[in-house]
Design a protein around this motif. Structure first.
Motif, mmCIF file in Angstrom:
data_model
loop_
_atom_site.group_PDB
_atom_site.id
_atom_site.type_symbol
_atom_site.label_atom_id
_atom_site.label_comp_id
_atom_site.label_asym_id
_atom_site.label_seq_id
_atom_site.Cartn_x
_atom_site.Cartn_y
_atom_site.Cartn_z
ATOM 1 N N ILE A 7 24.301 -36.683 5.974
ATOM 2 C CA ILE A 7 24.872 -36.476 7.399
ATOM 3 C C ILE A 7 24.111 -37.775 8.248
ATOM 4 O O ILE A 7 23.663 -38.389 7.765
ATOM 5 C CB ILE A 7 24.402 -35.307 8.154
ATOM 6 N N HIS A 8 25.304 -37.893 9.408
ATOM 7 C CA HIS A 8 24.971 -39.017 10.238
ATOM 8 C C HIS A 8 24.818 -38.343 11.621
ATOM 9 O O HIS A 8 25.815 -37.666 12.011
ATOM 10 C CB HIS A 8 26.088 -39.964 10.432
ATOM 11 N N VAL A 9 23.948 -38.861 12.183
ATOM 12 C CA VAL A 9 23.538 -38.385 13.794
ATOM 13 C C VAL A 9 22.953 -39.485 14.474
ATOM 14 O O VAL A 9 22.602 -40.740 13.918
ATOM 15 C CB VAL A 9 22.379 -37.198 13.660
ATOM 16 N N ASP A 10 22.974 -39.290 15.663
ATOM 17 C CA ASP A 10 22.477 -40.406 16.678
ATOM 18 C C ASP A 10 21.051 -40.468 16.799
ATOM 19 O O ASP A 10 20.523 -41.443 16.742
ATOM 20 C CB ASP A 10 22.859 -39.957 18.071
ATOM 21 N N ILE A 11 20.291 -39.341 16.646
ATOM 22 C CA ILE A 11 18.883 -39.183 16.527
ATOM 23 C C ILE A 11 18.296 -38.132 15.482
ATOM 24 O O ILE A 11 18.680 -37.154 15.282
ATOM 25 C CB ILE A 11 18.220 -38.532 18.008
ATOM 26 N N ALA A 12 17.492 -38.810 14.632
ATOM 27 C CA ALA A 12 16.806 -37.885 13.703
ATOM 28 C C ALA A 12 15.276 -37.695 13.992
ATOM 29 O O ALA A 12 14.705 -38.758 14.407
ATOM 30 C CB ALA A 12 16.716 -38.447 12.226
ATOM 31 N N ILE A 13 14.910 -36.497 13.985
ATOM 32 C CA ILE A 13 13.339 -36.150 14.332
ATOM 33 C C ILE A 13 12.859 -35.649 13.219
ATOM 34 O O ILE A 13 13.265 -34.397 12.879
ATOM 35 C CB ILE A 13 13.339 -35.239 15.787
ATOM 36 N N ILE A 14 11.729 -35.961 12.876
ATOM 37 C CA ILE A 14 10.873 -35.350 11.567
ATOM 38 C C ILE A 14 9.778 -34.460 12.158
ATOM 39 O O ILE A 14 8.985 -35.098 12.774
ATOM 40 C CB ILE A 14 10.587 -36.574 10.541
ATOM 41 N N GLY A 15 9.870 -33.301 11.944
ATOM 42 C CA GLY A 15 8.724 -32.470 12.433
ATOM 43 C C GLY A 15 9.241 -31.623 13.430
ATOM 44 O O GLY A 15 10.028 -31.875 14.417
ATOM 45 N N GLY A 16 9.081 -30.341 13.197
ATOM 46 C CA GLY A 16 9.464 -29.210 14.169
ATOM 47 C C GLY A 16 8.164 -28.439 14.858
ATOM 48 O O GLY A 16 8.032 -27.211 15.008
ATOM 49 N N GLY A 17 7.319 -29.383 15.539
ATOM 50 C CA GLY A 17 6.380 -28.712 16.331
ATOM 51 C C GLY A 17 6.414 -29.091 17.826
ATOM 52 O O GLY A 17 7.606 -29.595 18.072
ATOM 53 N N ILE A 18 5.720 -28.970 18.698
ATOM 54 C CA ILE A 18 5.662 -29.442 20.117
ATOM 55 C C ILE A 18 6.409 -30.673 20.271
ATOM 56 O O ILE A 18 7.294 -30.676 21.154
ATOM 57 C CB ILE A 18 4.523 -28.980 20.941
ATOM 58 N N VAL A 19 6.038 -31.767 19.570
ATOM 59 C CA VAL A 19 6.641 -33.062 19.811
ATOM 60 C C VAL A 19 8.163 -32.878 19.518
ATOM 61 O O VAL A 19 8.966 -33.449 20.091
ATOM 62 C CB VAL A 19 5.901 -34.278 19.246
ATOM 63 N N GLY A 20 8.294 -32.735 18.291
ATOM 64 C CA GLY A 20 9.849 -32.687 17.795
ATOM 65 C C GLY A 20 10.678 -31.943 18.664
ATOM 66 O O GLY A 20 11.758 -32.327 19.053
ATOM 67 N N LEU A 21 10.312 -30.677 18.988
ATOM 68 C CA LEU A 21 11.207 -29.709 19.530
ATOM 69 C C LEU A 21 11.466 -30.149 21.044
ATOM 70 O O LEU A 21 12.677 -29.942 21.499
ATOM 71 C CB LEU A 21 10.666 -28.216 19.494
ATOM 72 N N THR A 22 10.359 -30.577 21.869
ATOM 73 C CA THR A 22 10.385 -30.931 23.010
ATOM 74 C C THR A 22 11.308 -32.157 23.344
ATOM 75 O O THR A 22 12.202 -32.355 24.184
ATOM 76 C CB THR A 22 8.932 -31.165 23.686
#
Length: 514
Positions: free
Chosen positions: A35-50
């Motif tokens: 897939i292509h997205v604008d923003i990829a965030i690796i990690g689903g903890g407080i930093v990634g989700l916030t």
């Protein structure tokens, strides 16, 4: 080696974080394909989700959060969940080593993080037990009183709500404390589960059971996972310890530490506040409202990941200590947590390197990730939006403080070398046959070092003990039944699957004669 019954006797309580035990496990889909997205965030903890929440709120409509397991089941789900700018005795040292201007940035950013969380809770009407409490660091001996007084003075210089308290409502003698007023605590997984409902959908995704393996390229950048690729204009590493750690040499500038938590019921009411001592070993106390009454979280016994052979003793030490000061009715929960620590004890938040505008990271929160993780989300959001942020200098990942960092860098190099050559991790059994069901050990079979684990059915699993990050020799963690790397803190379950980064591949099977 202890058998299963002995393990249960030694380690009382349910082996699960209270936060995870009282929130449902998420069930987001895995990535399938590219897939292509604008923003990829690796990690689903407080930093990634916030960060995902703030970026979507700012107008980004194409975001992918990638989580190797289930969101919130990592470090964020094992916190003690203090929402405070009081990070032990830090401000006197920050002024001395970083200067007043950068110490001010640290202080203001963490105070702002408390207010950001409060604002989100109120605006979204999130039921997450958010409550304001004072936070205390107390002197457990007269030798620490001077340090407490210096910390009060330093914190007040920076405009923090600090005061000196001579007496505390604790059932043992203390020798003065620094009090920070109007701090907070909450239920972190209830809070963040509410944010996921705002993130997922309308072109934004949360992908679970999708492990990021590598990051390549610039403008765009590709994240290769075990389920496909995610191509993005911006990539944020929110993995607790960065998996892409060679640019910037973060493996030399970070180490990981474990500590332990007991959730207990006591007969007397717990005093209003959150408490931690100034000395080692750490002893931290806070309460949590539950349907079954007040639960008290007792935390401490920190040590470098992978450096000890007998980790059950840390739970025992905590239980012995708390029973010496309170009438304990029950120990309901036990869990451990892992913290990443930078060489100068301030997180790295921002661009991976000074010349890279597309890859960001947030790591090194020590033991204060609820506020510093929120600070990270605020700073990185501003950077991506092209807005100036008043706090980014103190957290700059490209910084180097020679006086503060040099000694720790040398120590880190020595520890890593020990792990590479296996000096510390000697075989603990002459024969693999000595390993009881539920146990593990580094043994020698046919002259070769082997990580051996015997499951409850008696089957022996044999692995190459070389960590997949940089080849250090792992050690057996008897309390958690995991393989832990003493160099950079990677962790694997008993059969070799990755639990904690920086490793992204599991331990290799090693065929031996059994």
């Amino acid at each position: 080696m202890a058998n299963q019954k002995e393990f249960d006797y030694i380690l009382p309580g349910r082996a699960e974080s209270y936060w995870l035990a009282t929130t449902p496990e998420s069930n987001y889909p895995a990535l399938h394909g590219d897939i292509h997205v604008d923003i990829a965030i690796i990690g689903g903890g407080i930093v990634g989700l916030t960060t995902a929440y703030l970026l979507k709120e700012a107008g980004f409509s194409s975001i992918a959060v990638i989580e190797a397991g289930h969101i919130l089941r990592g470090v964020t789900g094992h916190t003690t969940a203090k929402v405070t700018s009081q990070h032990h005795l830090i401000y006197d040292r920050l002024i001395s080593k970083f200067g007043k201007r950068q110490a001010q940035q640290y202080a203001e950013s963490n105070q702002a993080a408390i207010e950001k969380i409060d604002s989100i809770v109120n605006s979204r009407q999130i039921d997450c037990d958010f409550v304001r409490k004072p936070a205390y660091v107390y002197a457990g001996s007269g030798d620490s009183t001077g340090k407490i007084q210096k910390e009060v003075q330093a914190a007040r210089q920076l405009g923090l709500p600090a005061s000196f308290e001579e007496k505390l409502p604790l059932p043992f003698e203390t020798y003065g404390a620094v009090r920070f007023s109007n701090q907070a605590q909450f239920h972190p997984t209830k809070y963040l589960n509410a944010l996921t409902g705002e993130i997922h959908g309308d072109g934004c995704h949360i992908f679970e059971k999708t492990r990021a393996l590598k990051i390549e390229g610039e403008n765009p950048t590709t994240v290769t996972t075990d389920k496909g690729t995610v191509t993005a204009q911006k990539v944020i590493q929110a993995t607790h310890y960065p998996i892409h750690d060679k640019p910037g040499m973060f493996f030399q500038r970070l180490y990981q530490s474990r500590s332990y938590v007991l959730g207990i019921r006591i007969r007397d009411p717990f005093p209003d506040g959150m408490f931690i001592n100034a000395e080692e070993p750490a002893r931290s106390l806070r309460s949590q409202r539950t349907d079954g009454g007040e639960l008290v979280l007792v935390t401490g016994e920190g040590h470098r990941t992978g450096e000890e052979e007998n980790e059950t003793v840390h739970y025992q030490n905590l239980e012995k200590w708390v029973r010496s000061i309170y009438s304990v009715d029950s120990v309901d929960y036990r869990w451990s947590t892992q913290d990443t620590i930078s060489v100068d004890h301030v997180p790295y938040i921002g661009r991976l390197t000074s010349d890279n505008d597309n890859i960001f990271l947030a790591t090194g929160f020590k033991k204060w990730g609820m506020t510093t993780g929120t600070v990270a989300a605020m700073i990185i959001t501003d950077m991506i939006l092209g807005r100036s942020n008043p706090w980014e200098e103190v957290y700059d990942p490209s910084r180097f403080k020679p006086v503060e960092s040099a000694k720790t860098l040398i120590s880190q190099a020595i520890e890593a070398t020990k792990g590479l050559v296996g000096d510390r991790i000697l075989p603990t059994h002459k024969e693999a046959s000595d390993i009881a069901p539920g146990g593990g050990a580094i043994v020698k079979i046919e002259g070769e070092r082997v990580a051996a684990y015997r499951d409850q059915n008696g089957t022996l699993h044999t692995l190459d003990p070389s960590c997949k990050h940089m080849g250090c020799i792992v050690s057996w963690n008897d309390a958690e039944r995991t393989w832990d790397c003493p160099c950079h803190g990677s962790r694997y379950n008993a059969t070799g699957e990755v639990i904690h980064s920086p490793a992204v591949y599991g331990l290799s099977e090693k065929k031996v004669k059994k």
